[in-house]
Motif scaffolding. Structure first.
Motif, PDB file in Angstrom:
ATOM      1  N   UNK A  68       0.865  -1.181   0.000  1.00 58.92           N
ATOM      2  CA  UNK A  68       0.000   0.000   0.000  1.00 58.92           C
ATOM      3  C   UNK A  68       0.904   1.233   0.000  1.00 58.92           C
ATOM      4  N   UNK A  69       1.066   1.843  -1.141  1.00 62.14           N
ATOM      5  CA  UNK A  69       1.955   3.005  -1.254  1.00 62.14           C
ATOM      6  C   UNK A  69       1.199   4.169  -1.883  1.00 62.14           C
ATOM      7  N   UNK A  70       1.131   5.264  -1.148  1.00 63.13           N
ATOM      8  CA  UNK A  70       0.493   6.474  -1.654  1.00 63.13           C
ATOM      9  C   UNK A  70       1.482   7.629  -1.563  1.00 63.13           C
ATOM     10  N   UNK A  71       1.191   8.668  -2.310  1.00 66.36           N
ATOM     11  CA  UNK A  71       2.007   9.884  -2.263  1.00 66.36           C
ATOM     12  C   UNK A  71       3.488   9.586  -2.502  1.00 66.36           C
ATOM     13  N   UNK A  72       3.763   8.868  -3.588  1.00 68.97           N
ATOM     14  CA  UNK A  72       5.145   8.554  -3.957  1.00 68.97           C
ATOM     15  C   UNK A  72       5.758   9.771  -4.652  1.00 68.97           C
ATOM     16  N   UNK A  73       6.951  10.129  -4.243  1.00 63.44           N
ATOM     17  CA  UNK A  73       7.658  11.251  -4.865  1.00 63.44           C
ATOM     18  C   UNK A  73       9.123  10.885  -5.043  1.00 63.44           C
ATOM     19  N   UNK A  74       9.786  11.596  -5.926  1.00 64.40           N
ATOM     20  CA  UNK A  74      11.199  11.353  -6.228  1.00 64.40           C
ATOM     21  C   UNK A  74      12.022  12.561  -5.799  1.00 64.40           C
ATOM     22  N   UNK A  75      13.162  12.305  -5.217  1.00 62.30           N
ATOM     23  CA  UNK A  75      14.116  13.351  -4.867  1.00 62.30           C
ATOM     24  C   UNK A  75      15.377  13.099  -5.690  1.00 62.30           C
ATOM     25  N   UNK A  76      15.667  14.018  -6.594  1.00 61.62           N
ATOM     26  CA  UNK A  76      16.782  13.824  -7.517  1.00 61.62           C
ATOM     27  C   UNK A  76      18.075  14.362  -6.917  1.00 61.62           C
ATOM     28  N   UNK A  77      19.187  13.704  -7.197  1.00 55.23           N
ATOM     29  CA  UNK A  77      20.476  14.196  -6.679  1.00 55.23           C
ATOM     30  C   UNK A  77      20.959  15.403  -7.477  1.00 55.23           C
ATOM     31  N   UNK A  78      22.070  15.985  -7.033  1.00 55.18           N
ATOM     32  CA  UNK A  78      22.660  17.117  -7.751  1.00 55.18           C
ATOM     33  C   UNK A  78      23.158  16.654  -9.117  1.00 55.18           C
ATOM     34  N   UNK A  79      23.218  17.603 -10.058  1.00 56.05           N
ATOM     35  CA  UNK A  79      23.651  17.249 -11.412  1.00 56.05           C
ATOM     36  C   UNK A  79      25.060  16.679 -11.402  1.00 56.05           C
ATOM     37  N   UNK A  80      25.955  17.288 -10.615  1.00 53.91           N
ATOM     38  CA  UNK A  80      27.340  16.847 -10.559  1.00 53.91           C
ATOM     39  C   UNK A  80      27.762  16.710  -9.097  1.00 53.91           C
ATOM     40  N   UNK A  81      28.590  15.710  -8.825  1.00 57.49           N
ATOM     41  CA  UNK A  81      29.039  15.458  -7.464  1.00 57.49           C
ATOM     42  C   UNK A  81      29.784  16.674  -6.924  1.00 57.49           C
ATOM     43  N   UNK A  82      29.452  17.129  -5.709  1.00 57.11           N
ATOM     44  CA  UNK A  82      30.167  18.277  -5.130  1.00 57.11           C
ATOM     45  C   UNK A  82      31.596  17.908  -4.766  1.00 57.11           C
ATOM     46  N   UNK A  83      32.502  18.859  -4.937  1.00 61.11           N
ATOM     47  CA  UNK A  83      33.882  18.666  -4.517  1.00 61.11           C
ATOM     48  C   UNK A  83      33.995  18.916  -3.012  1.00 61.11           C
TER      49      UNK A  83
END
Length: 482
Positions: A415-430
């Motif tokens: 039972x899964x509701x309100x699924x959302x995606x959190x995307x990472x940064x475009x490029x890895x931080x130094x």
């Protein structure tokens, strides 16, 4: 030769619709086989009868694959190992459902969804892609489908909802035998299958000769038809990019704007290579009467520094040479065409060999601004409308068939509701980026302008925290211990 002319010369079955032929042609651009149907190689200038073969009737000897490069770059920023999004599930009280999130993450990797979604983004770059999710012999199976052979029907009330999909394409008798349909006389046949909200309907193959009535003479193959009773089509239809017609079954192609420039570049570089090869072995011209040469003018002469040619007095010999300015101009034109094609497709025009030192993640993002803008639009198509829909369909199947196995595991009814995606940064931080972020977060937190929850979210690009609530508990426990 332009793209329209090249597409017309491709050999596709006339029984296919214009949409199918157009998608098949774009697939040839994507895999680099768009010139394979041209008969003559580029360096063959004359036919068997001595007639001249125009350049547009020859296959280029150099293929730049610019369209494929742009697609690979976008997919790398979309679903590669370091860019796979975090999947969050919220309860009704707005708290994270960590247990369901953990199950969904495990299901994604059990089904190899990161690799499948990466391949779906490549296939869908022509305009659209379909993902079929079904339970076969109590095992959940996810399959990618080329939409060139699919005819979708969407709801009039909700244009995003599929109500009917027909799969139809031409296959030969040997293909039917390998697929388990038995023996058929030699020839071509229509394979047809329908996906509805409650069942999957298979039909007996019919010969292509009956193409005028291929949809009215269909006979159900009851042995293969299955009932799923989901109430929805078990297919997730993904449109690549927003198109001018929102009701069209396909979105905008990622690389269509750069095809003409790529074709020009291929022929330009092929002609440049031909010119450079000619410069290495130019044509010899002899100015001498025929009777003065033994064996007549049909004699062949060796054009080599170790061979001297003796001519009568007053005669002349020349090599028809060309200078290098033409090659230099052609290479400059190639750079212009490359830049034009990448700009039209929003590809990456930055040159890595011009970067003298390590760049911060923000600097890399600005260097690839057009590419990140393009991938940002694709995130909505393949993430919010693609991956989330696939997960919702999987949970629906587990609710309908609780005993279904997923890679050998039974997860029960999800039972899964309100699924959302959190995307990472475009490029890895130094390390410098992480220090800057940490200082900014610490200053904001100590000033009381952000909460602990916001501070943890601000540090997510550097720490890759999956669950903010769990991370806050760990921080509070560490503070108590200290």
């Amino acid at each position: 030769m332009d793209w329209h002319e090249l597409k017309k010369s491709m050999n596709f079955p006339s029984q296919y619709s214009n949409r199918t032929r157009n998608l098949l042609a774009l697939e040839k651009v994507l895999d680099g086989s768009l010139y394979d149907h041209i008969r003559y190689p580029f360096f063959k200038t004359c036919g068997g009868d001595g007639s001249y073969i125009p350049i547009n009737k020859r296959r280029p000897s150099v293929r730049t694959h610019l369209c494929n490069v742009v697609v690979d770059d976008t997919v790398s920023l979309l679903f590669s190992a370091s860019h796979w999004p975090s999947i969050h599930v919220q309860k009704d009280d707005d708290n994270e459902d960590c247990e369901i999130e953990a199950k969904i993450r495990k299901i994604c990797f059990d089904l190899n969804l990161p690799s499948l979604m990466e391949q779906a983004a490549v296939m869908g770059s022509v305009g659209s892609v379909a993902i079929l999710v079904q339970a076969i012999e109590n095992e959940l199976v996810v399959e990618l489908k080329r939409t060139c052979f699919l005819e979708p029907t969407f709801s009039l009330l909700d244009p995003r909802k599929l109500v009917y999909v027909r799969e139809q394409y031409i296959v030969d008798a040997d293909g039917l035998k390998k697929a388990g349909f038995g023996e058929f006389p030699d020839g071509n046949y229509w394979f047809t299958r329908d996906f509805t909200e409650f069942e999957t309907i298979w039909y007996d193959p019919i010969p292509v000769e009956y193409s005028a009535d291929k949809n009215t003479q269909l006979i159900r193959d009851e042995a293969r038809c299955t009932q799923h009773g989901l109430g929805v089509i078990p297919i997730v239809w993904i449109k690549n990019l927003p198109s001018a017609d929102p009701n069209a079954p396909d979105g905008k192609c990622t690389f269509s704007a750069g095809i003409d420039a790529m074709i020009d570049a291929d022929y330009l570089l092929s002609q440049t290579v031909r010119g450079l090869r000619y410069s290495s072995d130019p044509t010899m011209v002899l100015s001498v009467d025929e009777y003065q040469i033994s064996n007549g003018l049909t004699s062949s002469f060796t054009k080599d520094a170790s061979h001297a040619i003796a001519l009568p007095q007053g005669s002349d010999a020349k090599l028809l040479e060309i200078n290098g300015t033409g090659a230099a101009a052609a290479l400059n034109m190639w750079q212009a065409l490359r830049s034009l094609a990448l700009e039209a497709m929003h590809g990456n025009r930055a040159h890595g060999d011009r970067v003298s030192a390590a760049q911060s993640g923000r600097a890399m993002e600005l260097m690839c601004l057009g590419l990140t803008w393009l991938v940002g639009r694709l995130r909505r198509s393949y993430g919010d409308c693609g991956l989330v829909s696939v997960i919702n369909l999987i949970t629906l199947i587990t609710q309908k068939f609780p005993d279904v196995q997923i890679a050998g595991h039974n997860y029960g009814e999800l039972q899964a509701k309100n699924i959302s995606l959190v995307w990472p940064a475009w490029f890895e931080p130094t390390f410098g980026d992480m220090q800057t972020i940490a200082n900014a977060v610490q200053s904001a937190k100590s000033s009381g302008v952000v909460s602990m929850d916001t501070a943890v979210r601000m540090m997510q690009p550097a720490t890759h925290v999956q669950h903010v609530a769990e991370e806050i508990k760990k921080i509070l426990n560490d503070n108590e211990l200290s």
